[in-house]
Design an enzyme around this catalytic site. Sequence first.
Site, PDB file in Angstrom:
ATOM      1  CG  HIS A   1      -2.228   0.786   0.921  1.00 39.07           C
ATOM      2  ND1 HIS A   1      -2.223   2.132   0.629  1.00 39.07           N
ATOM      3  CD2 HIS A   1      -3.532   0.402   0.857  1.00 39.07           C
ATOM      4  CE1 HIS A   1      -3.450   2.548   0.428  1.00 39.07           C
ATOM      5  NE2 HIS A   1      -4.271   1.518   0.551  1.00 39.07           N
ATOM      6  NE  ARG A   2       6.260   0.057   1.640  1.00 43.06           N
ATOM      7  CZ  ARG A   2       7.476  -0.491   1.684  1.00 43.06           C
ATOM      8  NH1 ARG A   2       8.444   0.065   2.380  1.00 43.06           N
ATOM      9  NH2 ARG A   2       7.713  -1.590   1.026  1.00 43.06           N
TER      10      ARG A   2
END
Lengths: 569, 461
Positions: free
Chosen positions: B434-435
């Site tokens: 999700h970064r």
Amino acid sequence: MHSAISLSLSSPSPIARSSAVNDTCPSPPRSLRFCGLRREAFGAGASSAATSLRLTSSDSRSQHSNLNGVFAALKGSSSGFDYDLVIIGAGVGGHGAALHAVEKGLKTAIIEGDVVGGTCVNRGCVPSKALLAVSGRMRELQNEQHMKSFGLQVAAAGYDRQKVADHANNLASKIRGNLTNSMKALGVDILTGFGTILGPQKLKFGKGDSGDKIITAKDIIVATGSVPLVPKGIEVDGKTVITSDHALKLEFVPQWIAIVGSGYIGLEFSDVYTALGSEVTFVEALDQIMPGFDPEIGKLAQRVLVNPRKIDSYTGVFASKITPAKDGKPVQIELIDAKTKEPKETLEVDAALIATGRAPFTKGLGLENINVQTQRGFVPVDERMRVIDANGKFVPHLYCIGDANGKMMLAHAASAQGISVVEQVTGNAHVLNHLSIPAACFTHPEISMVGLTEPQAREKAEKEGFEVSIVKTSFKANTKALAENEGEGMAKLIYRPDNGEILGVHIFGLHAADLIHEASNAIAMGTLIQDIKFAVHAHPTLSEVLDELFKSAKVKLTAPKTVAQAVPV
Amino acid sequence: MASLSFSSSVSSSIPFLRPSALLLRPRPRPPSRLPPVRAKIREIFMPALSSTMTEGKIVSWVKSEGDVLSKGESVVVVESDKADMDVETFYDGILAAIVVSEGETAPVGAAIGLLAETEAELDEARARAAAKSPSSPAPAAPVAESPAPAPVPSAADLTPGKVVATPFAKKLAKQHKVDVGKLAGTGPFGRVTPEDVEKAAGIAPAPKTNVVAAAPVATPVAAPAAPAKAAVSYPEIPGAKIVPFTTMQAAVSRNMIESLSVPTFRVGYPIATDALDALYKKVKGKGVTMTALLAKAAAMALVQHPVVNASCKDGKSFTYNSSVNIAVAVAMDDGLITPVLQDADKLDLYLLSKKWKELVEKAQAKQLQPQEYNSGTFTLSNLGMFGVDRFDAILPPGQGAIMAVGASKPTVVADKEGFFTVKNQMLVNVTADHRVIYGADLAAFLQTFMKIIQNPESLTM
């Protein structure tokens, strides 16, 4: 008379053999090759009949000659002397000469002032092999990866120092016993004491006092050997500063030992000590360690035997002063530059082993009585081991073999020289080809060689105007070596491409010392590459390393053999 | 000793610059953030000295760091499965750094050293070397020079102004770049022992792990990651047998633990496969496999959604990959490996299928070259072939997303008008970092993927 019997049996046989070859072998004379001591003609296509004839003749000869020996011993010398042959020194050289002398029907005595077996058996090759057998196993057991690759699991390997030392000592006594018994059984008189030459064909033996006995001999062989060489400035105390004599007793295993000299002896001991857990520092006067080996072999050996082990080295330095450990201080080794003689470092180690070479042992031999001057301690001899006096003349009936003459300081070379001398004194002109004498260093893996190194061969080639070729094979391609997980190693052949002569063979790898003999025999017999490459080797064996070596050599034959064959038109 | 030249031309950044990638398919591409000067630092690769060689051992470095090399000089001696060979350089330059030191092993193609063109690049090359070699210990831990440590004999025994280190201690010091002059020896007569050096280098005695050979094995696993518990003792169950990890299993284990540091999330999507199944039936006879179809479909979708093909390497930036390399998990007897279909977007189905067959054979023979299993930019795991209807995969470190494909099976679905029909349907589930990849990115990607699967004609073009 007895010698007449032996002659009548041995000398006709080569004639019978060669005629048999000529009769039974249909190949044209051009395929006949003279080999061996160039007395025997042995066809390349010799039938099995010829071979079996050879076997039977040699069997009967040895039986009779043993008998001759016994007769000779019972009867006494046929020559009017106390003995036909007296050998001073019962090392491996003296022993080899004595056995051959008996076979030749000579009444033989051997004088020994210390213990039978000499350096090799008591303080050299033999006990060191026992230690190396231990170190080889230790090394293998400690190498976890090696064991794992076999699927073997070994718990931490350890050793009992005293038992290792006992193994070496027991081996030496056993071999010493064997040597003594073999001479006694054949009727060689073993005379105890130091031998001194009084004049031509005359000598005394004993403790050097009034109890000495004087004997005469038709021929005398000096085989007094050598002792470890200790350079000036080095104080050997036998405990922390030691020579190979002490090291073989393995009285202690130091944590850190400096080995002065990185030749055969130093290298073998580094193998033993590192396997037993010591760290080693080499001190070498020349610019690189392991001088004397073929450079390429030396390089590979260094990669395998030195770099990965707990060893470092100082090259181009002399150990000018070595002080044993005392008063709570470690062994001190003062190093000076080998060229400029300027002081360099001082090493502090737990022990120092002096392995700088060996010095001939000729003291008290009475050489002055026959006007012989030693050169750096060595007795000067010609290629037939005849001793040369100060005036450059041969001393009649006096020969010197082994370390004492310094030609090639190896036990088996001494023995070969002794056999050569016995051949000469019994009427056969014989010159030993030293280039056919193999040498081996019993590290793990072993190093062996015969003949010339590459630089030597190139130098000779330049002088004599021939070409030199090199081929190499690797143990990595050998099935047996791979099965043993010991693929590290190479064999190198140095040869003349114009005629197929083998100039030198060098092997580094598993059992190299046992493998070299195919090459050394080929050199001794004058066998050429184009012939030996057809010899068959059992598969899979390490000997195929050499097989492949001979097969990969390219000989440019100027006169192809096929010319003689009928060419269908 | 035979001689062989290696080509040390390509630096690891080159795939970015591969011209074909630019010419064939122009598309929005994030700017390369690599300074151009890097091209002048060349990697020295472990050469393939024989056709069967997969890894090589550095026998010795003929040259040392800082030595000036000229073309044709031998630099390093490499031992293959067959022989030792002197390896020469093709380029002039300075040996900036030795990445794999003597006695260590590296897979074919791995960088073993760095060659700088000029002295100016030396520092940069060294920095890169340090980054490359995870083993490189912190530079000599500053050990306080205590004048007289307790176990040392009285100062009188020590030769003043001089350091005594045993041969093995010196060897270790060189290896770990420890200055023995700064150590206080604890051995007899105050000498520096191997243990002293190991202590200074901050390593436990005797572990001889080979860092370079441990190429990252990308490892999606269909099991929830066990929380990393440090040194908890579990009750022993009598009769249990302890079997140590193989190298591959150890690599998987390492990667699994590492994956815990990545914040992942999962998005699922049902996709009807009737059209795909029909296509598969048609092309099956030509050797096309379902794996190739799925890989191709994923690759085509990735081309339209480059962010899903990106990854986060340092926690601060996106790394957009220029190639679409689909790694596909393959179960092995003692673990799993992820052979990579490189440039899966550019190869046609038949080539892709052929390539896949080769890779699987190589994997089973354990002959995969490193770039054949560690160059993936996106991973596909198809447990569907075993009947698993849904699962989620662990994201392999270094990649942005992994797709878990469930089995396609007849499912009752209601269409817009409320009519029930039975369609073949599979559930795909993508795990992403999700970064760099957000929920909407994944949703868009999956939509594209769904369209490709449901209208698979484009796959064959």
